[in-house]
Structure formats: C-alpha cells, structure tokens
Scaffold this active site. Structure first.
Site, mmCIF file in Angstrom:
data_model
loop_
_atom_site.group_PDB
_atom_site.id
_atom_site.type_symbol
_atom_site.label_atom_id
_atom_site.label_comp_id
_atom_site.label_asym_id
_atom_site.label_seq_id
_atom_site.Cartn_x
_atom_site.Cartn_y
_atom_site.Cartn_z
ATOM 1 N N ARG A 279 -15.215 8.349 17.075
ATOM 2 C CA ARG A 279 -14.082 8.575 17.987
ATOM 3 C C ARG A 279 -13.348 9.890 17.753
ATOM 4 N NH1 ARG A 279 -14.348 3.778 16.051
ATOM 5 N NH2 ARG A 279 -12.908 4.293 14.372
ATOM 6 N N THR B 94 -24.651 9.050 9.880
ATOM 7 C CA THR B 94 -24.647 8.152 11.026
ATOM 8 C C THR B 94 -26.076 7.660 11.251
ATOM 9 O OG1 THR B 94 -25.299 9.803 12.661
ATOM 10 C CG2 THR B 94 -22.964 9.699 12.103
ATOM 11 N N ALA C 278 -32.922 4.449 -0.062
ATOM 12 C CA ALA C 278 -31.511 4.765 -0.327
ATOM 13 C C ALA C 278 -31.395 5.828 -1.421
ATOM 14 C CB ALA C 278 -30.721 3.508 -0.668
ATOM 15 N N GLY D 118 -24.318 -6.301 4.738
ATOM 16 C CA GLY D 118 -24.456 -4.848 4.918
ATOM 17 C C GLY D 118 -25.817 -4.277 4.578
ATOM 18 N N LYS E 90 -40.111 4.842 7.648
ATOM 19 C CA LYS E 90 -40.075 5.293 6.250
ATOM 20 C C LYS E 90 -41.465 5.700 5.757
ATOM 21 C CE LYS E 90 -35.987 2.636 5.009
ATOM 22 N NZ LYS E 90 -35.485 1.330 4.540
#
Ligand code: ADP
Ligand code: ASP
Ligand code: MG
Length: 813
Positions: free
Chosen positions: A508, A555, A611, A664, A682
């Site tokens: 935003r 993102t 990760a 999550g 991946k």
C-alpha cells in the site's frame, strides 16, 4: 607581517564580524597585520542580480537594493556604539545612493556591460571593509582602511582581470614599507585598470587579493579564514564524512581548487608559492581547530591521495576527423581558437590515434567555443577532413589529487573499479604526466555518488556505507528489519559496514528517508506515507543515485520481480527472496544474470531454495571451482514436509494443511505448495544454477493432488480436500504399511527434472527429516559416491530473513 583574509560568511552579520574583530586583534598583537575582507555573505550575488534585473527592465531591483542597504545599516547598528555610528551610516547611505543612480542608468539604457558589473560588485567589498575598520576604530585599535584599487593594477578584462604583477608588487611594497599602522583593512576582490576603472579578480577573488599582497610584502604567512576547518578531503556539502587535510602541498591545493574545491580561489596559490609563503585555512567559527597548512612539501603520511574534487557545468568538445592524423598544428589551432575567446580549458584528452581531441570547458562558454572552433577549421570542415565540433553537455569532472600518486601503481585501477561497480559511466579520462591528478568526465547526475564512492575507497578508513531499499515488509521483511537493527553494532565493528535503510514499501505505501529510516519507528512512518507504485519506488532509487545501493525484494509479487532488470542496469544490486524472477522463462533469468555481470551489480537469491540454508551458495562454489553437478535429489517444500510429518489420519488432511498455513509455512496461496509448483520452481532454479537451460514445461510433475482440489478459490480448495480425505488416507496407509515415509521429492538428473511423492525407506538419506527441514543432495564429479548434503530448517520467517540478510552482506562485499 601577515595577511589574513575573511570570506563572506565570516563577515555575514554583526555577530560574525565581532568574531573577525577578535581574531584580528589577537593576531595583530605582536605582528603587523593586513586583513583582506570579502563582501557580506551573499551580497555580491544580490548586487549582480540587481544589475541584471535593471537591464531587463525589472523594477524589483529597487526592493533588493533596499535589502542591501538595510542589511548593512542593521549590521552597523548592532556592532558599533550609537555615538560612533554616524560616519559609517552616512557612508553606507552615500554608497547606496550611488548604486541607485547606477542601477537607474542601467534601467534606462537596458544595458549592462562587464565594466559596469565590476563597478556594481565593488560596492560589496567597499561596504564590508568600511564596516570592519569602523568597528576596530571604535575599539581604539590602531587600524586604517586602504583601497585595493590604489594597490592592485590589472588589465581591462572586466569580471576576471589579470594582474599586472610587477607594477602591483611595487605599489604594494612601497605602500607598506612606509605604513606604520598595526592593522590595515583592505577590500578584497577589487582592483583597477590603467584607466582607473574598477575591475574585479573573478568570483571568489578575495583570496587572490590576500595572496597578491602577501607576496608583494614578503609576508610570513597568509591565513584564509572561512566557514570550514580547512581544506577537506572532499567537498563537505557532498561528503558529510570528509575530513580536514592537516598539510598539503601548493601543487595539490592548486589542483584541488582548479577542479572545484571552492574553499580557495585557484589563482591564489601561484603568488605565494613562488615565495614559499605558508598558507593556512582556518575556521572563523572554530578558531581552535588546527586547519590546513598549505606549503611547499607534500607530507608523507601514508596517503597517496590527498583529496577529491569536482566541477559541475562542464561540456566536452570533441574535434574529430581523419584529416587530423599525423598533421602537426591541429591542436595548436584548436587551443588558439579557445584562447582567443579567453576560454579556460579544464581538461584535455587525445587518443593515441590522433584521430580526435577532446577538451572539457565550462558550460557557459560552449556556444562561443563552437563558433570559434568551427570558424578556425572551416576549410577542413568544408572538404570533409574534420567533422564540425561536437558538444556534449550535462557533464562534470571529478578529480583525484595527490603528489604521491606517482610510483604507486593501481590507483587508477582502484578509482575506475569503484566507479564501475557503482554504475558511474566515464566519458573521458585525463591523467597529467605530473601524475598529480587523475580526472574523469562523468554525468552531472552521478557526481554526488562518484565523489562518495571514491571517498569511501580512498579515505574512509571507518565505514563502508550500504544503502538498502526493501519492498515487502510483512512477516519476513519485518524480521529482516529487526535483524538489521539488532546487528548494526556488530556490522560496524566487525565488517566496517554501515547499512542505511533508505526506502521501504508494502503493497500500500512506500516511505523514504535519505538519512536512514529509524528501524524502531518505521511501522508508524509507513502508515502515513505516500502510496506505493513499484515504478515510482524504482524511480526513486534511481534518482537518489546513491553509492552501494541494494534492492531487496521480500514479496511474492510478479511486478516487483519484473523491475530487477532496470535496477541492475543502474548498477543497483538485487537481493530476491521472491522466486518469480528466477523461475520465470529462462530468457528473463538469463538476462538478469547477464545484466548483473555487465553492470557489476550483484543478483542474489539464496532464499529462493531452502530459505536461509546455504544451498545456492554451496552450488555456486562447486560450479565456480570447476565441479560438475550430475544429479540433485532434494526435499524442498517446508509445507509438504510439515503436512506429511503431521498427517497420520488422526486429523483430516485439510486440517493439517490449514495448520501449516496458520503457522506461516505455506506460500500465500497454499495450492502452489500442494500442487508441487513451488518445488518445481526450486529444482528448476537449482538446475539453472548448475548450468542447465531448463523451463517449467520441461519438469515432470507426478502430482498427488486430485485435480478437483486445484480449481476455484482457496476456500474451495479446502472444501474439496475434505471430500477427498480417503485418497490422502490411503496414500498414508500404503506408505506406513511398507515401513516408509512420504516425502515430496525433487530430482534433477543429467538434464531432466521431476517432482513427486515418494515412499522413502528408513535407510535413505531423505528419511530423517523433521518439522520444516529441507535437504538437498548434490551428486557431482567430486561428490560422486556420497553426495554433498545441505540440510536444516528450510522455511520460517526468521531463517528466511537471515538468508536475505546474508545476501545483502554478500552484495556489500
Ligand atoms: P568564503 O566565503 O570564506 O571565501 P567559500 O564559500 O568561498 O568561503 O569557500 C568555503 C566553502 O567551500 C566551504 O563552505 C565548502 O562548502 C566549500 N568546499 C568545497 N570543496 C571543499 C573542500 N575540498 N574543502 C573545504 N571546503 C570545500
Ligand atoms: N565577494 C566576491 C564574491 O562573492 C569575492 C569573494 O568573496 O572572494 O565572489
Ligand atoms: Mg571563497
């Protein structure tokens, strides 16, 4: 005898003049002192501006004249006791009346000659020097005022006159050998020609006045009092961490000022250098600071570079043509054409082919130079031997200066390496054979960045500054900000790295702070900031043009991933947590990799696989060191591991997936995980990094999900999974009965890749995987029997953030 010079800011108002008076009185205690003074800060500009306005028929000059008068009157009233004010006040009044008459004449004639400009500008120094002497006299100091126009004689080249040294030296010497006052105040900048008309020595010329007088009287020293504590390693307005140079040679000081160090007017050094008179640069506002000593020797303090400077508003003139080769006299004619128009040459380069000569001059002389040069070469231009002069504008020159540069190889390499890494395009280069400076012509817009980059490279023994821009400050992004905050002190101490977060954005809003965003209060700031558009965010990064810029994409957004190319092209490094770019069609991935090489910017995406685990960096190390990857087997989905580690029929499959999402582990859309798409991306990235040109279509997906589950919304997906509970249960039971565990395995084998659910027996490397662990087995030429294994937590905000963090540090180094 000594000569002190006080610049415009030192005499800008009553308070400052009082400081100057104290310095003069203290300095003159044991030694005869001549003090040269500039106009009150800003007055010369206003005076000349009034002249221009009057010539343009703009009556607003009248108000400006009133401002000038009021400022001088107020200064006197605040400085001098009332009983002693009348003489100086009436002097100011008379001078301002004269100015009014002159401006009125200009206004009527609509004409402003250079001679008149000089006449107008002279009032600034006349007024300031009279005020200063009045103050000294009011304190009963043994002071007198002397008009510089009775001492310094020049030619009639108004606004930048050349001094007649012999005549001037003689006059100055004669005058001071008979003068017995302790203090003499002289207006700087102004002089007179042989017709007794006022001339000036060029903007900033009061420094020069001081040097001329010092040389003529054989002064013991000159002190230039200004608003900085010496000549600095770079312009302090561009480089906040610039430091005062303790000692510097005349030659170095001359080079630095020639290339834009405004603190001293370039011609100043020449008269004092001949006589070896030491020059000090001192700060009126911090007289206790040591300042800079300019002297004949260049001190050996272990530094090869003394300072960096820059001049803006430069144009590059290029004269080219096949007719130039081997014919003597071309350069002579070129420089004669420039000298005929009194155009100052800042930099010269000539290719060894003699095919072209390139000259840097000030922008304001560009048209004149073109006319003059094209005229000089008109016969050759007509018969095609020489091209018409080409002018390129919007440029600046940056220069690296130091006497000890010679005999030290590698300096230019370091200089251009640093500029190159930061995307500063160099248009021309010059290195004098004296090897006292290396200068480069660059775009005006790149100056701040370039000077900072060079300063960091050659002087910053303290910190390297990294400027970070982060898009995506959700779960992972906010953890990253917290880690950056927590590690600040460590990075400074151990890596000499200072990371400033300059811009952040969520979907935003976006928020910028050039001084570095406060990492404790960013949440409040972002809420009230401007709306986010990725194009604008990127434009902002580009227009800020900061050195060592890094863009971090935290993102999962497609548009953001498509902004990397324009960033890399501006040498901004990209750290992507977002997998979209690397898993988009091979062409885009390859383009980004190539741009990264071409523009010396890093493109890093360690967190795309596993990760924070060092999967890609280990793979890169293998490939870089000449190994070849033959086979990869991997369990790469934290979500699917979680799901299959938790699912035993006691809770429904849908419930377990839901739990993974709540905790999550999943992508925002969990179907990307469940379908195997995320794992396909991946393994494709790993294959690509191994050197394989692989597309998504080339990967076989043995999906275990009933097709019905993959349609509609995320809510439909959960509903549909519940309807297929039996299918999931039977997958589980079959595996359990065989004594195996279900793992979603990705395989790459000599150019082919596939993903799918497999029953893994206990003796297999992939069997012992718990929670959200990932594992990658690399089979290579070197690791052919036993694979190289990378294993550990492969999902979770904290570890992902730390992986992004590690990439940022890699980019910095
Ligand atoms: P003055 O009015 O005293 O003559 P100037 O404005 O002409 O002062 O020169 C001093 C200014 O020069 C400083 O305030 C600083 O902003 C600028 N400057 C540019 N480069 C340098 C440098 N290398 N070292 C010090 N000052 C510099
Ligand atoms: N007042 C003149 C100028 O502003 C000269 C000087 O300050 O040195 O250029
Ligand atoms: Mg100056």
């Amino acid at each position: 005898m000594q000569v002190l010079k006080f610049g415009g800011s030192s005499v800008a108002n009553a308070e400052n003049i009082e400081r100057v008076v104290n310095i003069i009185r203290q300095r003159s205690e044991g030694e005869k002192t001549i003090a040269v003074v500039s106009a009150l800060g800003g007055i010369t500009d206003i005076l000349l501006n009034c002249g221009t306005m009057a010539a343009e028929g703009n009556e607003a000059y009248k108000e400006q004249l009133q401002v000038i008068e009021a400022r001088h009157m107020e200064t006197v009233k605040a400085l001098i006791p009332v009983t002693l004010q009348s003489r100086i006040l009436s002097y100011i009044k008379t001078q301002c009346n004269e100015l009014e008459d002159i401006f009125n004449g200009i206004f009527l004639l609509k004409e402003l000659s250079s001679a008149t400009k000089d006449r107008i500008a002279s009032y600034g120094e006349l007024l300031s020097s009279h005020i200063l002497v009045s103050r000294l006299l009011s304190l009963n100091a043994d002071a007198e005022w002397k008009d510089a126009r009775e001492l310094i004689m020049t030619d009639s080249n108004h606004t930048a006159a050349t001094v007649d040294s012999t005549f001037t030296n003689n006059q100055v010497y004669q005058y001071f050998s008979k003068n017995n006052h302790k203090i003499t105040i002289i207006p700087g900048f102004i002089a007179v020609d042989s017709n007794k008309r006022t001339t000036t020595l060029g903007r900033g010329g009061s420094d020069y006045t001081a040097a001329i007088i010092a040389a003529a009287v054989n002064a013991d020293k000159v002190e230039i009092w200004t608003d900085v504590s010496g000549m600095m390693t770079a312009d302090p307005r561009l480089v906040p961490t610039a430091k005062a140079i303790a000692r510097i040679s005349y030659q170095e000081a001359m080079e630095l000022s020639h290339f834009g160090a405004k603190v001293i007017y370039p011609p100043t050094i020449q008269p004092v250098m001949k006589k070896e008179i030491p020059v000090w640069i001192k700060n009126t506002f911090k007289p206790e600071d040591e300042g800079t000593l300019i002297e004949s020797v260049s001190p050996h303090n272990g530094k090869n570079i003394r300072g960096i400077s820059s001049v803006n508003e430069i144009v590059l003139l290029s004269l080219e043509g096949s007719g130039m080769i081997g014919i003597p006299g071309f350069s002579k004619r070129l420089f004669e054409a420039l000298s005929h128009e009194k155009i100052n040459v800042i930099l010269i380069t000539q290719g060894s082919s003699e095919h072209s000569i390139c000259v840097g001059i000030e922008q304001q002389n560009a048209n004149l130079a073109k006319q003059s040069i094209d005229k000089t070469f008109s016969p050759e231009i007509e018969n095609g031997k020489v091209e018409p002069l080409v002018i390129e504008s919007g440029l600046s020159v940056i220069a690296l200066v130091g006497d000890n540069m010679k005999n030290h190889p590698g300096i230019s390499g370091k200089m251009f390496g640093a500029l190159g890494r930061n995307g500063v395009n160099v248009r021309a280069i010059a290195q004098g054979s004296s090897e006292r400076n290396i200068s480069a012509v660059i775009l005006r817009n790149d100056v701040k960045k370039a000077v900072n980059v060079l300063h960091e490279e050659f002087f910053e023994t303290t910190y390297k500054h990294l400027h970070l821009f982060i898009v995506g400050i959700g779960n992972v992004g906010s953890k990253l900000l917290a880690q950056l905050h927590q590690q600040q002190a460590y990075l400074q101490e151990h890596l000499r790295l200072q990371i400033k977060v300059i811009g952040i954005a969520n979907s935003r809003n976006m928020y910028f702070d050039d001084d570095g965003i406060n990492l404790l209060t960013w949440k409040d700031k972002i809420q009230q900031s401007e709306p986010m558009y990725i194009e604008r965010f990127v434009e902002n990064i580009q227009s800020k043009n900061l050195p060592n810029s890094v863009f971090a994409d935290v993102t999962a957004n497609e548009q953001v991933a498509h902004s990397y190319d324009s960033l890399l092209q501006r040498s901004v490094s990209v750290v992507a947590c977002n997998k979209i770019a690397c898993s988009s069609p091979y062409q885009y991935y390859k383009k980004l990799k190539n741009l990264s090489k071409e523009y010396n910017a890093q493109f890093l995406f360690e967190t795309n696989v596993g990760a924070g685990l060092p999967v890609i960096s280990s793979l890169n190390d293998l490939v870089r060191s000449g190994d070849q990857v033959n086979r990869i087997e991997a369990v790469l989905s934290g979500t699917l591991n979680f799901v299959f580690n938790h699912y035993d029929g006691s809770k429904s499959f849908a419930e377990v997936v839901k739990q993974a999402q709540t905790e999550g582990y999943t992508e925002p859309d969990p179907r990307l995980d469940l379908s195997g798409t995320d794992v396909m991306r991946k393994i494709m990235i790993l294959a690509r990094e191994s050197g394989e040109k692989l597309e998504m279509e080339d990967i076989t997906n043995h999906s275990f999900m009933p097709p019905a589950c993959m349609q509609g919304t995320v809510a439909d997906f959960y509903k549909e999974m519940a309807n297929h509970e039996e299918h999931f249960l039977s997958l589980y039971k079959e595996a359990a009965e065989a004594g195996t565990k279900l793992k979603f395995v990705a395989t790459y084998d000599n150019g082919k890749a596939s993903v799918g659910l497999q029953q893994i027996p206990p003796q297999h490397d992939l069997y012992h995987l718990y929670g959200k662990d990932n594992v990658v087995l690399f089979y290579t030429n070197r690791y052919s029997e036993q694979p190289l294994v990378v294993k550990g937590a492969g999902a979770g905000a904290e570890v992902t953030a730390s992986g992004v963090f590690a990439d940022i540090i890699r980019a910095a180094r």
